[in-house]
Design a protein around this motif. Structure first.
Motif, PDB file in Angstrom:
ATOM      1  N   GLY A 168      -9.340 -42.713 -34.558  1.00  0.00           N
ATOM      2  CA  GLY A 168      -9.960 -41.928 -33.493  1.00  0.00           C
ATOM      3  C   GLY A 168     -11.253 -41.253 -33.890  1.00  0.00           C
ATOM      4  O   GLY A 168     -11.879 -40.591 -33.058  1.00  0.00           O
ATOM      5  N   MET A 169     -11.659 -41.382 -35.124  1.00  0.00           N
ATOM      6  CA  MET A 169     -12.930 -40.787 -35.539  1.00  0.00           C
ATOM      7  C   MET A 169     -14.042 -41.795 -35.332  1.00  0.00           C
ATOM      8  O   MET A 169     -13.949 -42.934 -35.773  1.00  0.00           O
ATOM      9  N   ASN A 170     -15.108 -41.363 -34.655  1.00  0.00           N
ATOM     10  CA  ASN A 170     -16.252 -42.247 -34.485  1.00  0.00           C
ATOM     11  C   ASN A 170     -17.132 -42.200 -35.733  1.00  0.00           C
ATOM     12  O   ASN A 170     -16.853 -41.447 -36.671  1.00  0.00           O
ATOM     13  N   LEU A 226      -9.480 -30.264 -44.506  1.00  0.00           N
ATOM     14  CA  LEU A 226      -8.752 -30.808 -43.359  1.00  0.00           C
ATOM     15  C   LEU A 226      -8.341 -29.716 -42.372  1.00  0.00           C
ATOM     16  O   LEU A 226      -8.217 -29.982 -41.173  1.00  0.00           O
ATOM     17  N   LYS A 227      -8.141 -28.500 -42.857  1.00  0.00           N
ATOM     18  CA  LYS A 227      -7.776 -27.400 -41.961  1.00  0.00           C
ATOM     19  C   LYS A 227      -8.885 -27.111 -40.948  1.00  0.00           C
ATOM     20  O   LYS A 227      -8.608 -26.630 -39.859  1.00  0.00           O
ATOM     21  N   GLU A 228     -10.122 -27.419 -41.312  1.00  0.00           N
ATOM     22  CA  GLU A 228     -11.230 -27.224 -40.384  1.00  0.00           C
ATOM     23  C   GLU A 228     -11.098 -28.138 -39.164  1.00  0.00           C
ATOM     24  O   GLU A 228     -11.640 -27.850 -38.110  1.00  0.00           O
ATOM     25  N   LYS A 247      -7.870 -28.296 -35.089  1.00  0.00           N
ATOM     26  CA  LYS A 247      -7.990 -28.181 -33.629  1.00  0.00           C
ATOM     27  C   LYS A 247      -8.226 -29.544 -32.988  1.00  0.00           C
ATOM     28  O   LYS A 247      -7.708 -29.843 -31.921  1.00  0.00           O
ATOM     29  N   GLU A 248      -9.020 -30.371 -33.662  1.00  0.00           N
ATOM     30  CA  GLU A 248      -9.328 -31.697 -33.134  1.00  0.00           C
ATOM     31  C   GLU A 248      -8.173 -32.675 -33.353  1.00  0.00           C
ATOM     32  O   GLU A 248      -8.030 -33.645 -32.622  1.00  0.00           O
TER      33      GLU A 248
END
Length: 172
Positions: free
Chosen positions: A30-32, A95-97, A100-101
């Motif tokens: 899902g990451m572009n 990764l904690k950043e 939310k996504e």
């Protein structure tokens, strides 16, 4: 892909497993391209080597390793990126950043000679202390009593000096 190329990749992955004491398995589905390159830049700044791998090749590298990585075999599904690091908690903080996504998400990790499987282990991994953080805490704890003793001696010296001076100036 030719067998020789696969063998080369397996050997390279095995060398990275030996040279880095900690690694994280991350799902980047899902990451572009823009988000992926931004993540790679952050990894580079934090001295994390991020490599997207084929699950079968990583599985073979695990099998060829001296350490038994069997608890992580179940994580090798879907798109997998491996984050190699020398500091156990750095990838977790990174990764904690993105929590939310929801992308990238933690699949599993090998940190501090322990296995962590599942995205719910991210908080636990982020709270691990690095070697430098532990050394700083120990030094601070060792310095604290010494500072208290020095402080008490200094204040006591001023108090004793003040009392003696007052007694010396007092008329009889």
């Amino acid at each position: 892909m030719k067998k020789e190329a696969k063998d080369t990749i397996i050997v390279e992955l095995g060398e990275k497993l030996k040279s880095y004491p900690h690694f994280y398995l991350v799902d980047t589905t899902g990451m572009n391209a823009e988000k992926t390159s931004a993540l790679r830049r952050k990894c580079f700044k934090n001295e994390i080597k991020m490599v997207v791998v084929k699950n079968t090749l990583l599985h073979k590298a695990f099998e060829n390793s001296d350490i038994n990585y069997e608890p992580l075999y179940g994580c090798l599904k879907g798109t997998t990126a491996v984050m190699f690091t020398n500091t156990a908690n750095m990838p977790a903080k990174l990764l904690k950043e993105y929590t939310k996504e929801g992308v990238p998400s933690l699949k599993g990790a090998y940190a501090e000679e322990s296995f962590f499987v599942g995205a719910d282990k991210l908080e636990e991994l982020a709270s691990l202390k690095s070697k430098n953080e532990l050394i700083a805490e120990v030094v601070a704890l060792l310095q604290s009593p010494a500072k208290n003793v020095v402080s008490a001696l200094q204040s006591g010296a001023n108090t004793i000096h003040g009392v003696l001076k007052t007694l010396g100036e007092r008329p009889e």
